[in-house]
Enzyme design. Sequence first.
Site, PDB file in Angstrom:
ATOM      1  N   ARG A  33       0.786  -1.170  -0.159  1.00  0.00           N
ATOM      2  CA  ARG A  33      -0.098   0.060   0.046  1.00  0.00           C
ATOM      3  C   ARG A  33       0.769   1.127  -0.057  1.00  0.00           C
ATOM      4  O   ARG A  33       0.495   2.265  -0.117  1.00  0.00           O
ATOM      5  CB  ARG A  33      -1.150  -0.102   1.288  1.00  0.00           C
ATOM      6  CG  ARG A  33      -2.238  -0.940   1.105  1.00  0.00           C
ATOM      7  CD  ARG A  33      -3.235  -0.695   2.147  1.00  0.00           C
ATOM      8  NE  ARG A  33      -2.947  -1.080   3.275  1.00  0.00           N
ATOM      9  CZ  ARG A  33      -3.824  -0.960   4.564  1.00  0.00           C
ATOM     10  NH1 ARG A  33      -4.608   0.046   4.335  1.00  0.00           N
ATOM     11  NH2 ARG A  33      -3.233  -1.575   5.644  1.00  0.00           N
ATOM     12  N   GLY A  97       3.046 -15.761   5.790  1.00  0.00           N
ATOM     13  CA  GLY A  97       2.464 -15.275   6.869  1.00  0.00           C
ATOM     14  C   GLY A  97       3.676 -15.226   8.243  1.00  0.00           C
ATOM     15  O   GLY A  97       4.637 -15.824   8.134  1.00  0.00           O
ATOM     16  N   THR A  98       2.845 -14.780   9.235  1.00  0.00           N
ATOM     17  CA  THR A  98       3.764 -14.510  10.546  1.00  0.00           C
ATOM     18  C   THR A  98       3.905 -15.615  11.179  1.00  0.00           C
ATOM     19  O   THR A  98       4.984 -15.800  11.742  1.00  0.00           O
ATOM     20  CB  THR A  98       2.744 -13.588  11.500  1.00  0.00           C
ATOM     21  OG1 THR A  98       1.444 -13.928  11.858  1.00  0.00           O
ATOM     22  CG2 THR A  98       2.833 -12.079  10.885  1.00  0.00           C
ATOM     23  N   GLY A 128       7.962  -5.050  12.748  1.00  0.00           N
ATOM     24  CA  GLY A 128       9.136  -4.292  12.080  1.00  0.00           C
ATOM     25  C   GLY A 128       8.643  -3.051  11.631  1.00  0.00           C
ATOM     26  O   GLY A 128       9.229  -2.202  11.218  1.00  0.00           O
ATOM     27  N   GLU A 182     -11.409 -11.697  14.250  1.00  0.00           N
ATOM     28  CA  GLU A 182     -11.044 -10.743  13.437  1.00  0.00           C
ATOM     29  C   GLU A 182     -12.305 -10.003  12.807  1.00  0.00           C
ATOM     30  O   GLU A 182     -13.468 -10.394  13.058  1.00  0.00           O
ATOM     31  CB  GLU A 182     -10.415 -11.722  11.842  1.00  0.00           C
ATOM     32  CG  GLU A 182      -9.185 -12.150  12.160  1.00  0.00           C
ATOM     33  CD  GLU A 182      -7.954 -11.325  12.761  1.00  0.00           C
ATOM     34  OE1 GLU A 182      -7.947 -10.131  12.369  1.00  0.00           O
ATOM     35  OE2 GLU A 182      -7.183 -11.805  13.681  1.00  0.00           O
ATOM     36  N   ASN A 197      -6.051  -6.908  19.248  1.00  0.00           N
ATOM     37  CA  ASN A 197      -4.508  -7.519  19.370  1.00  0.00           C
ATOM     38  C   ASN A 197      -3.601  -6.536  18.605  1.00  0.00           C
ATOM     39  O   ASN A 197      -3.912  -6.309  17.568  1.00  0.00           O
ATOM     40  CB  ASN A 197      -4.905  -8.670  18.733  1.00  0.00           C
ATOM     41  CG  ASN A 197      -3.553  -9.534  18.565  1.00  0.00           C
ATOM     42  OD1 ASN A 197      -2.666  -9.623  19.231  1.00  0.00           O
ATOM     43  ND2 ASN A 197      -3.167 -10.413  17.539  1.00  0.00           N
ATOM     44  N   LYS A 379      34.434  23.532   2.605  1.00  0.00           N
ATOM     45  CA  LYS A 379      34.545  21.979   2.314  1.00  0.00           C
ATOM     46  C   LYS A 379      35.850  21.582   2.598  1.00  0.00           C
ATOM     47  O   LYS A 379      36.911  21.998   2.155  1.00  0.00           O
ATOM     48  CB  LYS A 379      34.013  21.731   0.904  1.00  0.00           C
ATOM     49  CG  LYS A 379      33.764  20.393   0.635  1.00  0.00           C
ATOM     50  CD  LYS A 379      34.960  19.611   0.171  1.00  0.00           C
ATOM     51  CE  LYS A 379      35.778  19.737  -0.984  1.00  0.00           C
ATOM     52  NZ  LYS A 379      37.130  19.098  -1.391  1.00  0.00           N
ATOM     53  N   ASN A 414      40.898  24.788  -5.600  1.00  0.00           N
ATOM     54  CA  ASN A 414      41.278  23.304  -5.224  1.00  0.00           C
ATOM     55  C   ASN A 414      41.240  22.316  -6.036  1.00  0.00           C
ATOM     56  O   ASN A 414      41.979  21.509  -5.849  1.00  0.00           O
ATOM     57  CB  ASN A 414      40.681  23.020  -3.758  1.00  0.00           C
ATOM     58  CG  ASN A 414      38.976  23.046  -4.015  1.00  0.00           C
ATOM     59  OD1 ASN A 414      38.708  23.775  -4.933  1.00  0.00           O
ATOM     60  ND2 ASN A 414      38.490  22.157  -3.421  1.00  0.00           N
ATOM     61  N   ALA A 451      44.772  42.604  -1.756  1.00  0.00           N
ATOM     62  CA  ALA A 451      43.517  42.663  -2.331  1.00  0.00           C
ATOM     63  C   ALA A 451      43.459  42.163  -3.837  1.00  0.00           C
ATOM     64  O   ALA A 451      44.412  43.166  -4.311  1.00  0.00           O
ATOM     65  CB  ALA A 451      42.436  43.939  -1.938  1.00  0.00           C
TER      66      ALA A 451
END
Length: 490
Positions: A33, A97-98, A128, A182, A197, A379, A414, A451
Amino acid sequence: MVKKPKTKSKSSGSNSQPPRIAIAIMAAGKGTRLKSKYPKVLHEVGGKSILAHVIATAQKVVPAHDIFVIIGHEADRVREAVAGTGVNFVLQAAQRGTGHALMVAREAIVGNGTGDDEKYDQVIVLSGDAPLITAETIRMLSAFHTAQRATMTLLTADLDDPYGYGRVIRKGGRVEVQAIVEEKSATAQQKKIHEINSGFYAFDVPALYEHIDDLSTDNAHGEYYLTDMAAVFHRARKKVVAIKTSDAGEVLGSNTRAEMMALDARLRLAKCRELLERGVTIFYPHTCVIDSDVEVGADTVIEPFVQLLGSTKIGADCRIRSYSVIGNSVLGDRVTVKPGTIMEDSRAGAGAVLGPYSHLRPGSDVGEGAHVGNFVETKKIKLGKGSKANHLSYLGDAEIGEGVNIGAGTITCNYDGVNKHKTVIEDGVFVGSDSTLVAPVKIGRGAYVAAASCITEDVPADALALGRARQSVKEGWARAKREVQKERNR
């Protein structure tokens, strides 16, 4: 189906020794999704991946070697992203599946299955994609499971709108669970239950792997669901209990981009509250973006629309003004960051002043009391104590000593188109405005650069270097030019 091993079923609280605990993190899913080519668990909230949040919390409960991340979709990418945490990985090559995820983790958690080398008494299962879970709640779940001598313990939560979640049916309101129903199977009365759950569990390891192969794929998706273990254990007359978290928000997952951004907002606001409690002033916290791993000292003031990213560390008594973006950088005490400054992978010593609108690129090291002013870009430089580059300069690949003045418009050249070269400016040097220093070049201690000079050779200490054409003046030249122009226009 995986062959069922012979295990000795026992309660994780059946002896006086504390249980040996493993944590399994479900991270194999795709996250369809999200409409993303990247794994769901690697999307970022609060400044780091969702999975990194879950792992960091798990590591507050058990050592990294007792954590097992179950990976599947884009497994190599997920493994690489969090390999530095030191956790273990279990590959679920086919995501079925889990329940199947814990089947493939059997050897990692149980050992060879004979019961002689059982590694763990208890396994805690985390999601996760739910980064808000706290270590305190995980410990509570584990301790409750042990105290109840349970086979399975569910972490539950009360939601104002429980639609779509499995409802927890308790036995007469007690801690024991009768069933998980469910949404699509719930009766009208069961749908009125607000306790859901969460998908976080604690299991007795021997009992889990004695019965996990009793799971069925007789469902719409043909998968093994870990939720169904409650019914499996109920039939086996094993104890299934539930404990409710006081903060329902911490079990929320992220199945859509909108849900992900809601989690991000919660994490960032919680981070602001944490810093406020530690003595940091944050004006309009909702406008600031502060990552979870950022550290800020007391009495520092953070103005609106500031971004503090990655592992940034800011000292005490600093002021970070609006629209500054600081990433993975370290600031000492009493540093002032003026508006619009961008700082990446850099450092600033105590009392330094940065900005406005400075850009400190990676490798910039600004010394104590030094100034990097408006529209100065740096840098990979070291700017010594008390040195100043206040205006419109580019300083790259340079080592600049203490007490140096860099005039407006100075450039260290540089790059020759192939290689980078270093400029060295020793202590006490004065570089005049609009100077060009062509590296490799060294300006000795106490020297002056006039300068508008182009310096291509080393300058000795205490010398004056001029690298510009001599000025000549032609009097009356402009008047004569105008007269010629008038003649042409007649």
